[in-house]
Design a protein around this motif. Structure first.
Motif, short mmCIF file in Angstrom:
data_model
loop_
_atom_site.label_atom_id
_atom_site.label_comp_id
_atom_site.label_asym_id
_atom_site.label_seq_id
_atom_site.Cartn_x
_atom_site.Cartn_y
_atom_site.Cartn_z
N MET A 1 0.80 -1.20 0.00
CA MET A 1 0.00 0.00 0.00
C MET A 1 0.85 1.27 0.00
O MET A 1 0.53 2.19 -0.75
N PRO A 2 1.91 1.36 0.82
CA PRO A 2 2.74 2.57 0.76
C PRO A 2 3.40 2.75 -0.61
O PRO A 2 3.63 3.87 -1.04
N PHE A 3 3.67 1.63 -1.28
CA PHE A 3 4.27 1.72 -2.60
C PHE A 3 3.34 2.42 -3.59
O PHE A 3 3.76 3.22 -4.41
N LEU A 4 2.03 2.11 -3.51
CA LEU A 4 1.05 2.75 -4.40
C LEU A 4 0.94 4.24 -4.11
O LEU A 4 0.78 5.05 -5.04
N MET A 5 1.00 4.63 -2.84
CA MET A 5 0.93 6.05 -2.49
C MET A 5 2.14 6.80 -3.07
O MET A 5 1.99 7.89 -3.63
N ILE A 6 3.31 6.20 -2.94
CA ILE A 6 4.52 6.83 -3.48
C ILE A 6 4.43 6.90 -5.00
O ILE A 6 4.80 7.91 -5.61
N LEU A 7 3.91 5.84 -5.61
CA LEU A 7 3.76 5.81 -7.07
C LEU A 7 2.78 6.89 -7.53
O LEU A 7 3.03 7.58 -8.55
N LEU A 8 1.66 7.09 -6.82
CA LEU A 8 0.70 8.12 -7.18
C LEU A 8 1.30 9.52 -7.04
O LEU A 8 1.06 10.40 -7.88
N VAL A 9 2.12 9.75 -6.01
CA VAL A 9 2.77 11.04 -5.83
C VAL A 9 3.75 11.29 -6.96
O VAL A 9 3.80 12.40 -7.53
N ILE A 10 4.50 10.27 -7.35
CA ILE A 10 5.47 10.42 -8.45
C ILE A 10 4.74 10.71 -9.76
O ILE A 10 5.15 11.57 -10.55
N ILE A 11 3.62 10.00 -10.01
CA ILE A 11 2.85 10.22 -11.23
C ILE A 11 2.26 11.63 -11.24
O ILE A 11 2.26 12.32 -12.28
N ALA A 12 1.78 12.11 -10.10
CA ALA A 12 1.22 13.46 -10.01
C ALA A 12 2.29 14.51 -10.27
O ALA A 12 2.04 15.51 -10.97
N ILE A 13 3.48 14.29 -9.72
CA ILE A 13 4.58 15.24 -9.95
C ILE A 13 4.96 15.25 -11.43
O ILE A 13 5.18 16.31 -12.02
N MET A 14 5.03 14.08 -12.04
CA MET A 14 5.37 14.01 -13.46
C MET A 14 4.30 14.69 -14.32
O MET A 14 4.63 15.39 -15.30
N ALA A 15 3.03 14.52 -13.97
CA ALA A 15 1.96 15.16 -14.73
C ALA A 15 2.04 16.68 -14.57
O ALA A 15 1.85 17.42 -15.54
N ALA A 16 2.31 17.16 -13.35
CA ALA A 16 2.41 18.59 -13.13
C ALA A 16 3.57 19.19 -13.91
O ALA A 16 3.45 20.26 -14.52
N VAL A 17 4.71 18.49 -13.91
CA VAL A 17 5.87 18.97 -14.68
C VAL A 17 5.54 19.00 -16.17
O VAL A 17 5.91 19.94 -16.89
N GLY A 18 4.83 17.97 -16.64
CA GLY A 18 4.45 17.94 -18.05
C GLY A 18 3.51 19.08 -18.42
O GLY A 18 3.68 19.73 -19.45
N VAL A 19 2.53 19.35 -17.57
CA VAL A 19 1.59 20.44 -17.85
C VAL A 19 2.31 21.78 -17.84
O VAL A 19 2.11 22.62 -18.72
N PHE A 20 3.16 21.99 -16.83
CA PHE A 20 3.89 23.26 -16.76
C PHE A 20 4.83 23.43 -17.94
O PHE A 20 4.99 24.53 -18.47
N SER A 21 5.45 22.34 -18.38
CA SER A 21 6.35 22.46 -19.54
C SER A 21 5.56 22.77 -20.80
O SER A 21 6.03 23.54 -21.65
N LEU A 22 4.36 22.21 -20.94
CA LEU A 22 3.53 22.54 -22.09
C LEU A 22 3.10 24.01 -22.06
O LEU A 22 3.12 24.69 -23.09
N VAL A 23 2.73 24.50 -20.88
CA VAL A 23 2.31 25.90 -20.76
C VAL A 23 3.47 26.83 -21.07
O VAL A 23 3.35 27.78 -21.85
#
Length: 99
Positions: A1-23
């Motif tokens: 379960m902690p692995f999934l939480m860490i994975l979701l945080v990493i995916i959210a950070i990657m999505a945020a970086v992607g959106v900011f880079s597109l903007v």
């Protein structure tokens, strides 16, 4: 379960970086094309001002003077002419039954 939480945080950070880079990338691309057009517009404006000369109307003579209306300018130019006073009009027929 902690692995999934860490994975979701990493995916959210990657999505945020992607959106900011597109903007940021789209803004830079917009500036890349818009900035030369702005510079060309300014150069053309300066050339037009150099050829046509300064504007005949002073800068303060904008829409505010037009908005004050013709009557203000008319009374300023009339000088000694006076306005006629309004008179009360008496109506002989006070029968409102026609309406």
């Amino acid at each position: 379960m902690p692995f999934l939480m860490i994975l979701l945080v990493i995916i959210a950070i990657m999505a945020a970086v992607g959106v900011f880079s597109l903007v940021i990338g789209s803004l830079l691309l917009l500036l890349k094309f818009a900035l030369p057009l702005i510079v060309i517009g300014l150069i053309v404006s300066f050339i037009y001002r150099a050829i046509a000369g300064p504007s005949r109307r002073p800068r303060h003579a904008d829409w505010r003077h037009d908005y004050q209306g013709y009557s203000y300018q008319e009374t300023a130019h009339q000088g000694s002419r006076q306005r006629k006073e309004a008179r009360d009009v008496k109506v002989d027929d006070d029968d409102w039954s026609d309406f």
